[in-house]
Design a protein around this motif. Sequence first.
Motif, PDB file in Angstrom:
ATOM      1  N   ALA A 167     -41.206  23.280  22.489  1.00  0.00           N
ATOM      2  CA  ALA A 167     -39.960  23.688  23.355  1.00  0.00           C
ATOM      3  C   ALA A 167     -40.559  23.140  24.791  1.00  0.00           C
ATOM      4  O   ALA A 167     -39.663  22.609  25.702  1.00  0.00           O
ATOM      5  CB  ALA A 167     -39.891  25.168  23.763  1.00  0.00           C
ATOM      6  N   PHE A 168     -41.795  23.050  25.090  1.00  0.00           N
ATOM      7  CA  PHE A 168     -42.312  22.570  26.419  1.00  0.00           C
ATOM      8  C   PHE A 168     -43.011  21.185  26.194  1.00  0.00           C
ATOM      9  O   PHE A 168     -43.816  20.745  26.979  1.00  0.00           O
ATOM     10  CB  PHE A 168     -43.431  23.493  27.157  1.00  0.00           C
ATOM     11  CG  PHE A 168     -42.628  24.604  27.571  1.00  0.00           C
ATOM     12  CD1 PHE A 168     -41.907  24.783  28.609  1.00  0.00           C
ATOM     13  CD2 PHE A 168     -42.896  25.844  26.679  1.00  0.00           C
ATOM     14  CE1 PHE A 168     -41.282  26.046  28.820  1.00  0.00           C
ATOM     15  CE2 PHE A 168     -42.279  26.982  26.935  1.00  0.00           C
ATOM     16  CZ  PHE A 168     -41.495  27.181  28.015  1.00  0.00           C
ATOM     17  N   GLY A 172     -42.160  19.134  29.510  1.00  0.00           N
ATOM     18  CA  GLY A 172     -41.036  19.897  29.434  1.00  0.00           C
ATOM     19  C   GLY A 172     -39.616  19.392  29.416  1.00  0.00           C
ATOM     20  O   GLY A 172     -38.503  19.940  30.024  1.00  0.00           O
ATOM     21  N   ILE A 173     -39.442  18.314  28.730  1.00  0.00           N
ATOM     22  CA  ILE A 173     -38.364  17.576  28.825  1.00  0.00           C
ATOM     23  C   ILE A 173     -37.144  18.072  28.083  1.00  0.00           C
ATOM     24  O   ILE A 173     -35.919  17.926  28.509  1.00  0.00           O
ATOM     25  CB  ILE A 173     -38.746  15.836  28.223  1.00  0.00           C
ATOM     26  CG1 ILE A 173     -37.367  14.995  28.488  1.00  0.00           C
ATOM     27  CG2 ILE A 173     -39.024  15.873  26.899  1.00  0.00           C
ATOM     28  CD1 ILE A 173     -36.941  15.056  29.759  1.00  0.00           C
ATOM     29  N   PRO A 174     -37.700  18.937  26.823  1.00  0.00           N
ATOM     30  CA  PRO A 174     -36.666  19.567  26.331  1.00  0.00           C
ATOM     31  C   PRO A 174     -35.688  20.623  27.180  1.00  0.00           C
ATOM     32  O   PRO A 174     -34.601  20.757  27.064  1.00  0.00           O
ATOM     33  CB  PRO A 174     -37.492  20.073  24.849  1.00  0.00           C
ATOM     34  CG  PRO A 174     -38.556  19.471  24.647  1.00  0.00           C
ATOM     35  CD  PRO A 174     -38.943  18.870  26.132  1.00  0.00           C
ATOM     36  N   ILE A 175     -36.598  21.194  27.742  1.00  0.00           N
ATOM     37  CA  ILE A 175     -36.155  22.319  28.620  1.00  0.00           C
ATOM     38  C   ILE A 175     -35.117  21.628  29.880  1.00  0.00           C
ATOM     39  O   ILE A 175     -34.071  21.838  30.148  1.00  0.00           O
ATOM     40  CB  ILE A 175     -37.028  23.251  29.382  1.00  0.00           C
ATOM     41  CG1 ILE A 175     -38.099  23.742  28.295  1.00  0.00           C
ATOM     42  CG2 ILE A 175     -36.396  24.318  30.365  1.00  0.00           C
ATOM     43  CD1 ILE A 175     -37.220  24.873  27.338  1.00  0.00           C
ATOM     44  N   ILE A 176     -35.678  20.738  30.515  1.00  0.00           N
ATOM     45  CA  ILE A 176     -34.857  19.785  31.611  1.00  0.00           C
ATOM     46  C   ILE A 176     -33.683  19.213  30.881  1.00  0.00           C
ATOM     47  O   ILE A 176     -32.807  19.237  31.263  1.00  0.00           O
ATOM     48  CB  ILE A 176     -35.811  18.831  32.162  1.00  0.00           C
ATOM     49  CG1 ILE A 176     -37.073  19.337  32.834  1.00  0.00           C
ATOM     50  CG2 ILE A 176     -35.118  17.971  33.003  1.00  0.00           C
ATOM     51  CD1 ILE A 176     -38.202  18.421  33.060  1.00  0.00           C
ATOM     52  N   THR A 177     -33.530  18.723  29.653  1.00  0.00           N
ATOM     53  CA  THR A 177     -32.570  18.179  28.992  1.00  0.00           C
ATOM     54  C   THR A 177     -31.420  19.467  28.484  1.00  0.00           C
ATOM     55  O   THR A 177     -30.184  19.164  28.950  1.00  0.00           O
ATOM     56  CB  THR A 177     -33.026  17.644  27.692  1.00  0.00           C
ATOM     57  OG1 THR A 177     -33.752  16.576  27.783  1.00  0.00           O
ATOM     58  CG2 THR A 177     -31.774  16.956  26.982  1.00  0.00           C
ATOM     59  N   ALA A 470     -31.545  29.643  23.358  1.00  0.00           N
ATOM     60  CA  ALA A 470     -31.822  29.675  21.847  1.00  0.00           C
ATOM     61  C   ALA A 470     -31.763  28.480  20.980  1.00  0.00           C
ATOM     62  O   ALA A 470     -32.363  28.261  19.952  1.00  0.00           O
ATOM     63  CB  ALA A 470     -30.954  30.758  21.421  1.00  0.00           C
ATOM     64  N   ASN A 471     -30.980  27.564  21.611  1.00  0.00           N
ATOM     65  CA  ASN A 471     -31.130  26.232  20.741  1.00  0.00           C
ATOM     66  C   ASN A 471     -32.490  25.525  20.927  1.00  0.00           C
ATOM     67  O   ASN A 471     -32.908  25.130  19.850  1.00  0.00           O
ATOM     68  CB  ASN A 471     -30.022  25.240  21.545  1.00  0.00           C
ATOM     69  CG  ASN A 471     -29.690  23.950  20.472  1.00  0.00           C
ATOM     70  OD1 ASN A 471     -28.685  24.095  19.831  1.00  0.00           O
ATOM     71  ND2 ASN A 471     -30.305  23.043  20.933  1.00  0.00           N
ATOM     72  N   THR A 472     -33.046  25.843  21.925  1.00  0.00           N
ATOM     73  CA  THR A 472     -34.657  25.302  22.088  1.00  0.00           C
ATOM     74  C   THR A 472     -35.561  26.019  21.269  1.00  0.00           C
ATOM     75  O   THR A 472     -36.461  25.829  20.327  1.00  0.00           O
ATOM     76  CB  THR A 472     -35.075  25.338  23.497  1.00  0.00           C
ATOM     77  OG1 THR A 472     -33.939  24.375  24.183  1.00  0.00           O
ATOM     78  CG2 THR A 472     -36.290  24.623  23.584  1.00  0.00           C
ATOM     79  N   SER A 473     -35.403  27.399  21.400  1.00  0.00           N
ATOM     80  CA  SER A 473     -36.221  28.348  20.745  1.00  0.00           C
ATOM     81  C   SER A 473     -36.128  28.199  19.262  1.00  0.00           C
ATOM     82  O   SER A 473     -37.183  28.374  18.334  1.00  0.00           O
ATOM     83  CB  SER A 473     -35.910  29.824  21.200  1.00  0.00           C
ATOM     84  OG  SER A 473     -36.106  30.107  22.504  1.00  0.00           O
ATOM     85  N   GLY A 474     -34.823  28.096  18.775  1.00  0.00           N
ATOM     86  CA  GLY A 474     -34.742  27.900  17.172  1.00  0.00           C
ATOM     87  C   GLY A 474     -35.270  26.388  16.811  1.00  0.00           C
ATOM     88  O   GLY A 474     -35.708  26.200  15.754  1.00  0.00           O
ATOM     89  N   GLY A 475     -34.736  25.423  17.778  1.00  0.00           N
ATOM     90  CA  GLY A 475     -35.308  24.107  17.186  1.00  0.00           C
ATOM     91  C   GLY A 475     -36.721  23.773  16.958  1.00  0.00           C
ATOM     92  O   GLY A 475     -37.046  22.946  16.254  1.00  0.00           O
TER      93      GLY A 475
END
Length: 580
Positions: A167-168, A172-177, A470-475
């Motif tokens: 996720a990070f 941290g680009i996934p969170i920023i996106t 959750a999209n990130t956490s599940g991904g």
Amino acid sequence: MWVQETNPFGNIGLSALVASIPILILFYALAIKRMKGHIAGALTLASAIAVAIVAYGMPVKLALLSTLYGVLTGLFPIGWIVLCAVFLYNLTVKTGYFGVIKDSIASITEDRRLQALLIGYCFGAFLEGAAGFGAPVAITAGMLVGLGFQPLYAAGLCLIANTAPVAFGGIGIPIITAGKVSNLDPMVVSQMIANQLPLLSFIVPFWLVFIMSGWKGTKEVFPAVFVTAASFSLTMWFVAAKIGPELPNILSALISIIVLVAFLKVWKPKNIWRFPNEPAASMEVKKHPIGRVIQAWTPFIVLTILIGDWGISGIKYLLDKVTLKIPMVGLDKAILVGGKPLEVVYKFNWLGAAGTAILLATIISALILRIRPGTYVSVFGETLNNLKFPLATIASVLGFAYIANFAGITPTLGKALTVTGSFFPFVSPFLGWLGVFVTGSDTSANALFCNMQRITAEQIDVNPVLTVTANTSGGVAGKMISPQSIAVACASVNLVGRESDLFRFTVKHSLIFTAIMGAVVYAQAYYLRGMVPEMVEAHAAATAATAPDTGFSLIALAISVFIMVGLGIVAARQARSYRD
């Protein structure tokens, strides 16, 4: 201009069934027929092209250009990272330095369980935080094989270990996106992740050890696993909640490495665990002078420095200045998605790519260690030849990912999951899981589904921050079964052609982790609402692209040069002592 359709049959259930054909073929090829990765990838790509043209009415020209765009993206930057990472590892093996590395790790612990934690979990998290895109698994899996791990186990363990930091990844680009796509403040998304992902990060080290040695073996090393899990997850929670999404992986990894190594200086397991088919630990580890150890670790020290530099915003900004932006003629703005033309520009960031940083690490290491040019070129040629099929697999998988996105296949599957009503918070992580499985990237999955997550949450009166996160956490749990990740892992441990075995190894763990996150998100949606921060819209000023301050970047570069010069001096003195 062709208009993307997400419900071509007027019935979302039927449309989703047709859209799932390429994915079902992929599962069948890998899990049941155990086909080689490049064959399974080619069949999946061919079926996706057929579905796009026949079922979705996508023009043949657009379908082929979409595939070409995906293939190019698969080869660069992703394939480039894999090639350079494996090349770096092969150099250390060919020149004999990895034997010293192996002895130095064994001097900390000869226990395979603890080596997996130190390399696969801690060091892998650092690489994920700094680079991502396959580099962590490619490097750590190869290192574990060099230490004596069975190749399939090494690859599988590193894929599972890589769950925690995804996720990070990449600063941290996934969170920023996720924040950008859903118009939420990335800091709020990061704070929500801090209330979800540290739980999984705490579980993963115990999970890894349990896979290797069962309950009895886990109890034997419980103290070491606990301090690793606690130091990593607590640091992740604090940094994600208080500082932001850029540094949780890097700081968590560094602190957990320091804590684990320090702990193992004062505590040792009663039994040194080894794999059943390998000899017992001798307890007589070969000692090397400190200079020799530093010399052997030079490639990975230089790698860590350069990967870290490449992730600094100021340096990244400067490196991206020379990126070649090539519009895909015939595809760029030829597809209408959500009322807007889809811009398709191939960005050839030849200098800013993480793979280039790794290649530069091989060149600097070769100079410091005085590796002959002939040896350097020979090892590169051998590496390229050994990776031809994995690179073909990665190219076909990315071709599939992009035609699925552009044709509307992936959005159809996502839309089908949004009809679950009040049960959606449990399903929400599976949407991210699906996105990562198809695209191979948490960033891409967030770009694809996070806005849909927000809209659906608002319809069922749930805080959108929860479902976007959750999209990130599940991904993160989908990463270990993504065909792209599988191909990278197999390439790094010389298991080309056994992608299906690795898929079968990881798929059950992937589904269990996603279900855990689903249960957590469902509880937070209806029973633990106090854990969900207030929704904060992203500010235009926060999302605007600005040139970062280069002062810190210059300081970082100066420190990097100083360290590498120091490594060169150590290597030169070590070489002189051997001659004497």
